[in-house]
Scaffold this motif. Structure first.
Motif, PDB file in Angstrom:
ATOM      1  N   ASN A  71      83.098  44.839  79.002  1.00  0.00           N
ATOM      2  CA  ASN A  71      82.923  45.803  79.897  1.00  0.00           C
ATOM      3  C   ASN A  71      83.370  45.407  81.252  1.00  0.00           C
ATOM      4  O   ASN A  71      82.733  44.509  81.822  1.00  0.00           O
ATOM      5  CB  ASN A  71      81.787  46.508  79.751  1.00  0.00           C
ATOM      6  N   GLN A  72      84.210  46.424  81.921  1.00  0.00           N
ATOM      7  CA  GLN A  72      84.489  46.204  83.329  1.00  0.00           C
ATOM      8  C   GLN A  72      83.278  46.590  84.312  1.00  0.00           C
ATOM      9  O   GLN A  72      83.249  46.259  85.355  1.00  0.00           O
ATOM     10  CB  GLN A  72      85.862  46.845  83.468  1.00  0.00           C
ATOM     11  N   LEU A  73      82.680  47.681  83.740  1.00  0.00           N
ATOM     12  CA  LEU A  73      81.570  48.303  84.397  1.00  0.00           C
ATOM     13  C   LEU A  73      80.446  47.520  84.027  1.00  0.00           C
ATOM     14  O   LEU A  73      80.105  47.424  83.091  1.00  0.00           O
ATOM     15  CB  LEU A  73      81.440  49.991  84.085  1.00  0.00           C
ATOM     16  N   THR A  75      75.961  46.300  85.117  1.00  0.00           N
ATOM     17  CA  THR A  75      74.806  46.137  85.676  1.00  0.00           C
ATOM     18  C   THR A  75      74.789  45.001  86.666  1.00  0.00           C
ATOM     19  O   THR A  75      75.265  43.734  86.466  1.00  0.00           O
ATOM     20  CB  THR A  75      73.655  46.394  84.912  1.00  0.00           C
ATOM     21  N   PHE A  93      83.119  45.363  94.431  1.00  0.00           N
ATOM     22  CA  PHE A  93      82.935  46.863  94.437  1.00  0.00           C
ATOM     23  C   PHE A  93      81.687  46.832  94.009  1.00  0.00           C
ATOM     24  O   PHE A  93      81.365  46.829  92.992  1.00  0.00           O
ATOM     25  CB  PHE A  93      83.830  47.685  93.930  1.00  0.00           C
ATOM     26  N   PHE A  95      78.038  49.823  93.821  1.00  0.00           N
ATOM     27  CA  PHE A  95      77.795  51.213  93.839  1.00  0.00           C
ATOM     28  C   PHE A  95      76.448  51.498  92.904  1.00  0.00           C
ATOM     29  O   PHE A  95      76.012  50.653  92.272  1.00  0.00           O
ATOM     30  CB  PHE A  95      79.150  52.162  93.682  1.00  0.00           C
ATOM     31  N   ASP A  97      74.589  53.995  89.904  1.00  0.00           N
ATOM     32  CA  ASP A  97      74.869  55.039  88.956  1.00  0.00           C
ATOM     33  C   ASP A  97      73.951  56.291  89.330  1.00  0.00           C
ATOM     34  O   ASP A  97      73.279  56.247  90.031  1.00  0.00           O
ATOM     35  CB  ASP A  97      75.007  54.674  87.464  1.00  0.00           C
ATOM     36  N   ARG A  98      74.156  57.347  88.416  1.00  0.00           N
ATOM     37  CA  ARG A  98      73.320  58.686  88.565  1.00  0.00           C
ATOM     38  C   ARG A  98      71.742  58.274  88.502  1.00  0.00           C
ATOM     39  O   ARG A  98      71.128  59.230  88.993  1.00  0.00           O
ATOM     40  CB  ARG A  98      73.715  59.568  87.960  1.00  0.00           C
ATOM     41  N   ILE A 105      81.932  47.020  89.337  1.00  0.00           N
ATOM     42  CA  ILE A 105      83.069  46.746  88.519  1.00  0.00           C
ATOM     43  C   ILE A 105      83.716  45.239  88.866  1.00  0.00           C
ATOM     44  O   ILE A 105      83.823  45.029  89.935  1.00  0.00           O
ATOM     45  CB  ILE A 105      84.111  47.745  88.710  1.00  0.00           C
TER      46      ILE A 105
ATOM     47  N   TYR B  39      79.187  48.402  76.315  1.00  0.00           N
ATOM     48  CA  TYR B  39      79.409  47.635  75.097  1.00  0.00           C
ATOM     49  C   TYR B  39      80.361  46.447  75.212  1.00  0.00           C
ATOM     50  O   TYR B  39      81.490  46.891  75.817  1.00  0.00           O
ATOM     51  CB  TYR B  39      79.740  48.483  73.664  1.00  0.00           C
ATOM     52  N   PHE B  93      82.054  58.164  88.769  1.00  0.00           N
ATOM     53  CA  PHE B  93      81.441  57.073  89.503  1.00  0.00           C
ATOM     54  C   PHE B  93      82.337  57.222  90.842  1.00  0.00           C
ATOM     55  O   PHE B  93      83.412  56.901  90.755  1.00  0.00           O
ATOM     56  CB  PHE B  93      81.694  55.722  88.689  1.00  0.00           C
ATOM     57  N   PHE B  95      82.278  55.735  94.971  1.00  0.00           N
ATOM     58  CA  PHE B  95      81.606  55.005  95.928  1.00  0.00           C
ATOM     59  C   PHE B  95      82.540  54.628  97.224  1.00  0.00           C
ATOM     60  O   PHE B  95      83.859  55.313  96.973  1.00  0.00           O
ATOM     61  CB  PHE B  95      81.574  53.429  95.202  1.00  0.00           C
ATOM     62  N   PHE B 138      85.914  55.681  82.302  1.00  0.00           N
ATOM     63  CA  PHE B 138      84.503  55.673  82.868  1.00  0.00           C
ATOM     64  C   PHE B 138      83.970  56.967  83.049  1.00  0.00           C
ATOM     65  O   PHE B 138      84.397  57.757  83.815  1.00  0.00           O
ATOM     66  CB  PHE B 138      84.328  54.806  84.198  1.00  0.00           C
ATOM     67  N   ASP B 140      79.819  58.492  84.220  1.00  0.00           N
ATOM     68  CA  ASP B 140      78.479  58.503  84.084  1.00  0.00           C
ATOM     69  C   ASP B 140      77.912  59.439  83.161  1.00  0.00           C
ATOM     70  O   ASP B 140      77.278  60.420  83.850  1.00  0.00           O
ATOM     71  CB  ASP B 140      78.078  58.332  85.429  1.00  0.00           C
ATOM     72  N   GLU B 153      81.510  53.572  79.461  1.00  0.00           N
ATOM     73  CA  GLU B 153      83.028  52.939  79.388  1.00  0.00           C
ATOM     74  C   GLU B 153      83.409  52.925  77.960  1.00  0.00           C
ATOM     75  O   GLU B 153      82.871  52.508  77.040  1.00  0.00           O
ATOM     76  CB  GLU B 153      82.674  51.478  80.041  1.00  0.00           C
TER      77      GLU B 153
END
Lengths: 373, 373
Positions: A71-73, A75, A93, A95, A97-98, A105, B39, B93, B95, B138, B140, B153
């Motif tokens: 995954n590119q996104l 935590t 980058f 940021f 999330d909601r 990323i 994932y 998303f 930013f 992507f 959210d 994602e």
């Protein structure tokens, strides 16, 4: 693809005078700049990238490397565990999330891939293995420059090996190093790159080498391989038990190839004035057939027979048939500009089942009644 | 790939009792959950995704669609021009980059692709054309659920057509609709999906249809096709001059396929208890050969001869040779769990050049001295 039916690109008539390779790729409809450091790959550019990816996959699978998809996104927690959430600085980058979680990323994936691999490693019997993937990476570059060479988003292959010890890592490192050479030779860089010792930078580790190509704009880096040792595995506690039931830390290597950067490097080193040249295996469309006069039935028929034969053999995605009602000068100019690997001209000798052919390696048109392949 | 040399996965011994499809894919080493809605595709999962992408590419290129690659990182300006920067809400998303510009990572690409296409459209002669791409998207999501079905994602194919008028759009729309059917049939969903009229939602436009598969967890959507009409082209001022030199607005369609979602849907609809089943063309490794007793030379030799023959024909990425020193029960259990399309067992009849074979379509092992393909 038949150009009478498909509007692939609107190649601008490339003017005389010098164009930078970025300008040439833009004029020829390979890429389009959307904003600072952000490019779209148009059909021709995307197909060259697909072809490079295919060769990378073949060479890596041949030495037992396994493709995955990360995954590119991501935590922020894993990046905090190694300290790189702060160390990486403004190039990352960041940021929320909601739900107010810190997210990033990814520009590289040492943390994530190590966390994934950890679950699969208990004993020495689980080692060694190497994973690779190709996807877009993101870096908030302060100075984007030179087209695809330094961008905010770019296509990159990243691979990671998980090894028993330094000796085992060196073995994998050398296998990957040899695979890199085969890849660069196949895509059109034979004798055009060199391998130099390098600083490991943000990635870290002990030994690293860069694959460098010299171009008019200086050196550009097309590949980088690293012996990471235990930099990430110790921080993320990736261990195994050896044959004597002793706990040991896994040793890692990582390996990158700048795929979208290669599109520009290949264009740069193999261009001939304002004509592009791509090696057969990476050329967007491997074969291009131009009909001199589509109103002449025998010319169109002979061209369509070749088109059918080549698409049956290589797939519809490998052949362009220029059957437009336009002057042959325009067609020839486009074929030369776009750098197709094999160019075929079908004209008045079609009635004798003859055509002219020009290959990557040759500057001259040759008349033949033989195979196009 | 030889399992004696490559540690592909550590498939957990799948227990008796019901597993959800997500659990089964996780146990079998296809995917790994990293956090809520995120994932990683492990080698088996990534290879199924690659195989689906290959089929999509073949079917789309066959009807003259052209692959491109759009940047995932995008500036906010285009999204503001259509009003969707605000309308899309918290699912997007958002930013800032280091220069304080508003950025997004994309969940869909109507704005960007329209801005790209605009440059290539002047006259009616430039129309129509259709572009497609496959990459990660992507969103959210407030409620991620059911494994790969609803994620933050996900891998998605998105295509966009640029047409002269409503009639021309309907023609393209129907061609894509037919290509979808061929794709879904080839990957293993023949007679397992239905097409229903749908609400166009955030994407907009007049007509839209969904391709729906019914599963134990309800309906999950695998494809969606839209007639957008002029929703985006009018806001972004994409026009052409017709044959009478009148200015007209371009009409658009857009088309999506949930690629990573399909991995789970295919696993779901074709599973047999806790055994996975993938159609030949999408199976991670098309062929798996298990050696009953690797200490018996004739068994190993016969297996390696088949392994060489199949890798020569289909590529090293299509064949697994289970030549590990472990019990045949474990090997058979893994082959059944992982759902390879063609399973081959080489045991004591190897001295008579015989082996047993089990294909996707058949439940029984059959002894043969014939071809494996």
């Amino acid at each position: 693809m038949k150009l009478s039916k498909n509007k692939l690109y609107s190649v601008e008539r490339v003017k005389d005078g010098h164009l930078t390779t970025t300008e040439l790729l833009e004029c020829a409809g390979y890429i389009k700049k959307m904003s600072n450091g952000l490019y779209v790959y148009l059909n021709l550019g995307q197909k060259v990238i697909n072809n490079i990816n295919k060769i990378v996959r073949e060479e890596f699978e041949a030495i037992g490397m396994n493709e995955i998809g990360l995954n590119q996104l991501q935590t922020a927690d894993l990046w905090r565990a190694t300290g790189r959430y702060d160390d990486y600085g403004k190039e990352m980058f960041k940021f929320k999330d909601r739900s107010d979680n810190d997210m990033i990323i990814s520009g590289t994936n040492e943390e994530l891939v190590t966390a994934v691999a950890k679950d699969f490693i208990t004993s020495y019997k689980d080692l060694s293995f190497t994973w690779f993937q190709t996807n877009n990476k993101f870096r908030d570059e302060i100075r984007c420059s030179n087209g695809l060479i330094r961008c905010k988003e770019f296509v990159m292959m990243d691979a990671y090996s998980f090894n028993l010890d330094k000796e085992d890592l060196e073995k994998t490192y050398n296998e990957v190093r040899e695979a890199y050479k085969r890849i660069f030779d196949r895509i059109g860089l034979k004798d055009k790159y060199r391998i130099v010792g390098a600083d490991s930078g943000e990635i870290g580790g002990s030994v690293s080498e860069e694959f460098i190509v010299d171009t008019v704009d200086g050196e550009v880096e097309i590949g980088h391989i690293f012996q990471l040792d235990d930099k990430y595995s110790s921080k993320l506690d990736v261990t195994y038990t050896d044959e004597n039931n002793n706990k040991k830390t896994v040793i890692m290597g990582c390996y990158g190839i700048g795929i979208s950067r290669l599109l520009q490097v290949l264009a740069e080193v193999n261009r001939d004035g304002n004509y592009l040249n791509f090696y057969s295996e990476v050329s967007a469309y491997q074969f291009a057939i131009a009909v001199v006069d589509v109103k002449k039935e025998e010319q169109l028929k002979w061209a369509e027979a070749w088109y059918k034969s080549l698409t049956d053999e290589y797939g519809v995605g490998s052949v362009v048939l220029d059957d437009r009602k336009c002057k042959i000068g325009k067609k020839l100019h486009e074929m030369d500009t776009l750098g197709y690997a094999v160019k075929v001209l079908i004209g008045k000798k079609a009635s004798e089942y003859k055509h002219e052919i020009k290959r990557w390696s040759s500057d001259d048109w040759k008349e033949t009644d033989g195979d196009i392949y």
